[in-house]
Every structure is written in C-alpha cells, then in structure tokens.
Design an enzyme around this catalytic site. Structure first.
Site, PDB file in Angstrom:
ATOM      1  CE  LYS A  10     -51.833  97.214  65.045  1.00  0.00           C
ATOM      2  NZ  LYS A  10     -50.672  98.104  64.878  1.00  0.00           N
ATOM      3  NE  ARG A  85     -52.113 100.602  70.383  1.00  0.00           N
ATOM      4  CZ  ARG A  85     -52.633 100.814  69.178  1.00  0.00           C
ATOM      5  NH1 ARG A  85     -53.789 100.268  68.840  1.00  0.00           N
ATOM      6  NH2 ARG A  85     -51.995 101.543  68.298  1.00  0.00           N
ATOM      7  NE  ARG A 124     -50.394 105.802  59.049  1.00  0.00           N
ATOM      8  CZ  ARG A 124     -50.701 104.931  60.005  1.00  0.00           C
ATOM      9  NH1 ARG A 124     -50.904 103.664  59.707  1.00  0.00           N
ATOM     10  NH2 ARG A 124     -50.767 105.305  61.256  1.00  0.00           N
ATOM     11  NE  ARG A 135     -53.361 107.941  62.583  1.00  0.00           N
ATOM     12  CZ  ARG A 135     -53.361 106.661  62.951  1.00  0.00           C
ATOM     13  NH1 ARG A 135     -53.771 105.724  62.134  1.00  0.00           N
ATOM     14  NH2 ARG A 135     -52.949 106.310  64.156  1.00  0.00           N
ATOM     15  NE  ARG A 146     -48.964 106.311  66.763  1.00  0.00           N
ATOM     16  CZ  ARG A 146     -49.169 106.275  65.437  1.00  0.00           C
ATOM     17  NH1 ARG A 146     -48.678 107.228  64.662  1.00  0.00           N
ATOM     18  NH2 ARG A 146     -49.866 105.312  64.894  1.00  0.00           N
TER      19      ARG A 146
HETATM   20  P1  AMP Z   1     -54.108 102.919  65.822  1.00  0.00           P
HETATM   21  O1  AMP Z   1     -54.945 103.412  64.710  1.00  0.00           O
HETATM   22  O2  AMP Z   1     -54.369 101.484  66.157  1.00  0.00           O
HETATM   23  O3  AMP Z   1     -52.642 103.201  65.609  1.00  0.00           O
HETATM   24  O4  AMP Z   1     -54.539 103.747  67.135  1.00  0.00           O
HETATM   25  C1  AMP Z   1     -54.403 105.143  67.178  1.00  0.00           C
HETATM   26  C2  AMP Z   1     -54.409 105.606  68.624  1.00  0.00           C
HETATM   27  O5  AMP Z   1     -55.643 105.233  69.253  1.00  0.00           O
HETATM   28  C3  AMP Z   1     -53.330 105.013  69.506  1.00  0.00           C
HETATM   29  O6  AMP Z   1     -52.082 105.680  69.386  1.00  0.00           O
HETATM   30  C4  AMP Z   1     -53.948 105.201  70.883  1.00  0.00           C
HETATM   31  O7  AMP Z   1     -53.886 106.543  71.309  1.00  0.00           O
HETATM   32  C5  AMP Z   1     -55.412 104.889  70.607  1.00  0.00           C
HETATM   33  N1  AMP Z   1     -55.683 103.429  70.758  1.00  0.00           N
HETATM   34  C6  AMP Z   1     -56.037 102.539  69.791  1.00  0.00           C
HETATM   35  N2  AMP Z   1     -56.198 101.326  70.292  1.00  0.00           N
HETATM   36  C7  AMP Z   1     -55.929 101.414  71.618  1.00  0.00           C
HETATM   37  C8  AMP Z   1     -55.905 100.487  72.703  1.00  0.00           C
HETATM   38  N3  AMP Z   1     -56.191  99.185  72.519  1.00  0.00           N
HETATM   39  N4  AMP Z   1     -55.590 100.954  73.932  1.00  0.00           N
HETATM   40  C9  AMP Z   1     -55.309 102.250  74.146  1.00  0.00           C
HETATM   41  N5  AMP Z   1     -55.289 103.186  73.177  1.00  0.00           N
HETATM   42  C10 AMP Z   1     -55.600 102.766  71.917  1.00  0.00           C
END
Ligand code: AMP
Length: 208
Positions: A10, A85, A124, A135, A146
């Site tokens: 994404k 989400r 990654r 990360r 996740r």
């Molecule tokens: P991502 O980089 O999109 O994988 O997001 C990394 C982390 O940020 C996720 O595992 C969540 O802990 C938090 N996060 C990102 N977007 C959201 C969202 N829309 N709602 C809740 N937590 C989020």
C-alpha cells in the site's frame, strides 16, 4: 483509498499513485511513525499499540485524520493509505467527508495471499540514518498478530465498500509497475506516460 493487509504494498503504491494523480498520500502509519520519532505526546500514545501490532484506538486515529484532511493540500483530493482500518473508522470518515463536502471516489483493495505477506514483511528493512533496520512490528511474531488483526478488524471493510459500489480488487503480485498499472486502470487513468505519448489519435486514452 487503498485497502489491503500489511505487506500488500500500500505504502509504495500510494506514493506512486498519489504522485500521478497530483494529490497527497495520507498514510496514518507514516504519521504515527513520524510522531514516534519526534517523541510527541501522540507518538508516545501510539507506540505501545504499534509495537504490539495492535491498532491505535479509533478516537486517537480519527481525530488525527480529521485534522490532516482539513489541511489545504487535501482540498482538491487525497489518497488514503492505511485508513480506515475498522468499520467504526469508516463510518467516522464518511461523516468527516460529508462535513468537508467531499466524497469517496474509489476504494482499491490490494490482494496478496498470506504466505507471500509473511515472506515480504519478515524480509522488509527500512533505511534509517544510513542503516537498514527492521521495523519493530515486522518481527515474525508481531507480523502474524498484525495479519490476524487485519482479518478480524479491517477485512470487513472490503464488503462494506463493495456494497456501496466503490470497491475494485487488484492482484498486488508482480512488479511494482505492473501493480501500479492495474491500479491506474481501475481508476480509469490507465496508460503509462510513455504509452500515452505514443498512443496517437487512435490510442486508448483515458478521460480525465
Ligand atoms: P502501517 O504502516 O499502515 O502498517 O501502520 C503501522 C501501525 O500503525 C499499525 O500496525 C497500527 O498500530 C498503526 N495504525 C496505522 N493506521 C492505523 C489506523 N487507521 N487505525 C489504527 N491504527 C493504525
């Protein structure tokens, strides 16, 4: 909006597609990570959930996105990456967009099978201050968690947007360019810059 599990690509696609459309990519994950690095109060609150591979609570996330969408660069459009989400976030988003006089044009779901996701996320690495680091939430046990969170809390959004006629599913395997082309086609913006130029008057040029 880009929907899809962690590791579907994404973030990569959001940057490219937003660049082509001339709108900002709004990534809640990136905003949270910037706040964690900057050691802000928001970052301190979010970090606990992020490190565990859990979702940051809706109240925190929705308020942050509302502020971001009200910024001037989002007036003419935006691409959401990683938000919403949960169904609750999606409902709040609908309200916020109504208040701002916006609507959602399209939801693209990036589809990748789970074995491939685990492989991608575990391998990654990100470049931080000249060093490749993993990360915290890409560690194998957190990755599995996740993906479970995605299945339970986020995957229902696919049906939610499908029933509104907004959803297109894209196979997010192959090269980055191939996935981008599928996405642009789904948005009715198909054809790379090179193809468009050589298309000529009889070429398949997309409108808009
Ligand atoms: P991502 O980089 O999109 O994988 O997001 C990394 C982390 O940020 C996720 O595992 C969540 O802990 C938090 N996060 C990102 N977007 C959201 C969202 N829309 N709602 C809740 N937590 C989020």
């Amino acid at each position: 909006m880009l929907l899809g599990p962690p590791g579907a690509g994404k973030g990569t696609q959001a940057q490219i597609i937003a660049g082509r459309l001339g709108v900002p990519a709004i990534s809640t994950g990136d905003i949270f990570r910037a706040n964690v690095s900057g050691e802000t109060e928001l970052g301190r609150q979010a970090k606990v959930y992020m490190d565990a591979g859990d979702l940051v609570p809706d109240e925190i996330t929705v308020a942050m996105v509302k502020d971001r969408l009200a910024e001037p660069d989002a007036k003419a459009g935006f691409l959401l990456d990683g938000f919403p989400r949960t169904i609750a976030q999606a409902e709040q988003l609908r309200e916020s967009l109504q208040e701002l006089g916006h609507g959602l044009d399209s939801v693209l779901e990036l589809v990748v099978d789970e074995d491939e996701l685990v492989r991608r996320l575990s391998g990654r690495r990100m470049l931080v201050d000249g060093e490749w680091v993993q990360r915290e939430d890409d560690k194998p046990e957190t990755v599995r968690h996740r993906l479970g969170v995605y299945r339970e809390q986020t995957a229902p959004l696919s049906g939610f947007y499908d029933s509104q006629g907004l959803l297109t599913r894209i196979h997010a395997i192959g090269t980055v360019d191939e996935v981008t082309e599928r996405a642009m086609n789904a948005l009715g913006q198909g054809g790379s810059a090179a193809t468009r130029q050589s298309d000529g008057p009889t070429g398949q040029q997309s409108a808009g």
